[in-house]
Design a protein around this motif. Structure first.
Motif, short mmCIF file in Angstrom:
data_model
loop_
_atom_site.label_atom_id
_atom_site.label_comp_id
_atom_site.label_asym_id
_atom_site.label_seq_id
_atom_site.Cartn_x
_atom_site.Cartn_y
_atom_site.Cartn_z
N ARG A 120 -21.92 -2.14 6.03
CA ARG A 120 -22.50 -1.50 7.22
C ARG A 120 -22.93 -0.07 6.95
NH1 ARG A 120 -22.15 -4.12 12.13
NH2 ARG A 120 -22.61 -2.18 13.21
N GLY A 121 -22.69 0.44 5.74
CA GLY A 121 -23.09 1.79 5.39
C GLY A 121 -22.14 2.86 5.90
N ILE A 122 -20.91 2.46 6.21
CA ILE A 122 -19.91 3.42 6.68
C ILE A 122 -19.08 3.87 5.49
CG2 ILE A 122 -17.90 3.74 8.18
CD1 ILE A 122 -19.09 1.58 10.04
N GLY A 123 -19.06 5.18 5.25
CA GLY A 123 -18.32 5.72 4.13
C GLY A 123 -16.81 5.59 4.36
N CYS A 124 -16.14 4.99 3.41
CA CYS A 124 -14.68 4.82 3.53
C CYS A 124 -14.08 4.75 2.13
CB CYS A 124 -14.34 3.57 4.32
SG CYS A 124 -14.87 2.06 3.52
N GLU A 125 -12.76 4.83 2.11
CA GLU A 125 -12.06 4.81 0.83
C GLU A 125 -10.77 4.01 0.98
OE1 GLU A 125 -9.67 8.13 -1.66
OE2 GLU A 125 -11.76 8.60 -1.17
N LEU A 126 -10.52 3.17 0.01
CA LEU A 126 -9.25 2.44 -0.07
C LEU A 126 -8.21 3.39 -0.63
CD1 LEU A 126 -7.57 -0.25 -0.08
CD2 LEU A 126 -8.31 -0.49 -2.44
N GLU A 127 -7.09 3.50 0.03
CA GLU A 127 -5.99 4.31 -0.49
C GLU A 127 -4.77 3.42 -0.66
OE1 GLU A 127 -5.14 7.90 1.56
OE2 GLU A 127 -7.15 8.69 1.27
N ILE A 128 -4.11 3.60 -1.78
CA ILE A 128 -2.88 2.87 -2.08
C ILE A 128 -1.82 3.92 -2.37
CG2 ILE A 128 -1.73 1.21 -3.59
CD1 ILE A 128 -4.52 0.04 -4.18
N GLY A 129 -0.69 3.78 -1.74
CA GLY A 129 0.37 4.74 -1.93
C GLY A 129 1.69 4.07 -2.22
N GLY A 130 2.60 4.84 -2.77
CA GLY A 130 3.92 4.33 -3.10
C GLY A 130 5.00 5.15 -2.42
N LYS A 131 6.11 4.49 -2.18
CA LYS A 131 7.27 5.16 -1.58
C LYS A 131 8.45 4.96 -2.52
CE LYS A 131 9.23 3.36 2.14
NZ LYS A 131 9.55 3.03 3.54
N PRO A 132 8.97 6.03 -3.09
CA PRO A 132 10.11 5.88 -4.00
C PRO A 132 11.35 5.42 -3.21
CG PRO A 132 9.60 8.20 -3.66
CD PRO A 132 8.55 7.41 -2.94
N PRO A 133 12.22 4.68 -3.87
CA PRO A 133 13.42 4.21 -3.16
C PRO A 133 14.34 5.37 -2.80
CG PRO A 133 13.48 3.57 -5.48
CD PRO A 133 12.15 4.21 -5.23
N ALA A 134 14.95 5.26 -1.62
CA ALA A 134 15.89 6.30 -1.16
C ALA A 134 17.20 6.22 -1.94
CB ALA A 134 16.15 6.14 0.33
N VAL A 135 17.61 5.00 -2.26
CA VAL A 135 18.82 4.79 -3.05
C VAL A 135 18.45 3.92 -4.26
CG1 VAL A 135 20.44 5.04 -1.13
CG2 VAL A 135 19.50 2.80 -1.65
N PRO A 136 19.18 4.01 -5.35
CA PRO A 136 18.82 3.26 -6.56
C PRO A 136 18.75 1.74 -6.37
CG PRO A 136 20.47 4.92 -7.07
CD PRO A 136 20.31 4.92 -5.59
N GLU A 137 19.46 1.20 -5.39
CA GLU A 137 19.47 -0.25 -5.20
C GLU A 137 18.19 -0.76 -4.54
OE1 GLU A 137 22.18 1.67 -3.96
OE2 GLU A 137 23.20 1.40 -5.87
N GLU A 138 17.44 0.11 -3.87
CA GLU A 138 16.20 -0.30 -3.21
C GLU A 138 15.08 -0.47 -4.22
OE1 GLU A 138 15.05 2.44 -0.18
OE2 GLU A 138 16.66 1.88 1.16
N GLN A 139 14.08 -1.25 -3.83
CA GLN A 139 12.91 -1.45 -4.68
C GLN A 139 11.81 -0.46 -4.31
OE1 GLN A 139 11.63 -5.49 -4.30
NE2 GLN A 139 13.13 -6.23 -5.79
N PHE A 140 10.94 -0.20 -5.27
CA PHE A 140 9.76 0.62 -5.03
C PHE A 140 8.87 -0.12 -4.03
CE2 PHE A 140 5.37 1.68 -6.06
CZ PHE A 140 5.40 3.05 -5.98
N GLN A 141 8.30 0.59 -3.08
CA GLN A 141 7.42 -0.03 -2.08
C GLN A 141 6.04 0.58 -2.17
OE1 GLN A 141 9.19 0.45 1.77
NE2 GLN A 141 10.92 -0.85 1.31
N ALA A 142 5.03 -0.24 -1.92
CA ALA A 142 3.65 0.23 -1.93
C ALA A 142 2.95 -0.25 -0.67
CB ALA A 142 2.92 -0.29 -3.16
N HIS A 143 1.88 0.45 -0.30
CA HIS A 143 1.13 0.12 0.90
C HIS A 143 -0.32 0.51 0.68
CE1 HIS A 143 0.54 -0.86 5.04
NE2 HIS A 143 0.24 0.37 5.43
N ALA A 144 -1.25 -0.20 1.32
CA ALA A 144 -2.68 0.09 1.22
C ALA A 144 -3.26 0.29 2.61
CB ALA A 144 -3.40 -1.07 0.52
N TRP A 145 -4.20 1.23 2.71
CA TRP A 145 -4.87 1.49 3.98
C TRP A 145 -6.27 2.00 3.69
CZ3 TRP A 145 -0.88 4.27 1.93
CH2 TRP A 145 -1.11 5.59 1.62
N VAL A 146 -7.09 2.11 4.75
CA VAL A 146 -8.48 2.54 4.61
C VAL A 146 -8.68 3.83 5.39
CG1 VAL A 146 -10.90 1.93 5.05
CG2 VAL A 146 -9.27 0.17 4.31
#
Length: 183
Positions: A120-146
């Protein structure tokens, strides 16, 4: 235009007495009120989300990442009208993800939305980010947004606040692996 009114009236009358179907009734009324733009992107999303999910598993991000000729700078001026259209399309992609039996991750939904907005000609960007675990037992989490300009169109700011965006070069996708697994 008349057919919309007929559907809305029918849905209101048919299920007024039933409280167990209230959620379904609300959803169907909302779907009946969709305009042509929303119907177009809802149906396209219903068809393309499973295909993009499959392509992502088969070819990886490289196969779906927009190349240099498709990339649009995210900081270009985007009008409020374009942002409103982008949000309407994002709602349809997210609605389609809830209606399909296939799992559509945030990455798949965001990739499809970027593709729709670029067409459609709309300028946008895909962003992907990560969230480090708060405690060592947690897994790394990632998320994507526009993001369109400075506005996030397919998610809430509160949902992505904990994620630190990665740097993703739009003009230099990663090279293809030397071989493919499978057939």
């Amino acid at each position: 235009m008349m057919w919309k009114s007929w559907w809305v009236i029918w849905l209101n009358i048919s299920w007024q007495a039933s409280t167990s179907l209230t959620h379904l009734r609300r959803r169907l009324i909302a779907i009946a009120r969709l305009g042509p733009l929303e119907w177009r992107y809802l149906l396209a999303s219903l068809l393309l989300l499973p295909l993009m999910s499959h392509s992502l598993r088969q070819e990886g991000l490289h196969g779906l990442w927009p190349g240099p000729r498709d990339a649009r700078p995210s900081q270009q001026l985007v009008s409020q009208a374009q942002i409103n259209v982008a949000r309407r399309i994002a709602r349809m992609v997210n609605l389609a993800a809830t209606l399909t039996p296939f799992k559509a991750s945030c990455l798949v939904r965001s990739l499809l939305l970027v593709r729709f907005l670029h067409k459609r000609g709309i300028g946008c960007e895909l962003e992907i980010g990560g969230k480090p675990p708060a405690v060592p037992e947690e897994q790394f989490q990632a998320h994507a947004w526009v993001r369109c300009g400075t506005d996030i169109v397919n998610d809430q700011v509160e949902n992505i606040a904990a994620y630190q965006p990665f740097s993703l070069p739009a003009s230099a996708p990663s090279p293809r692996p030397p071989f493919r697994q499978g057939n």
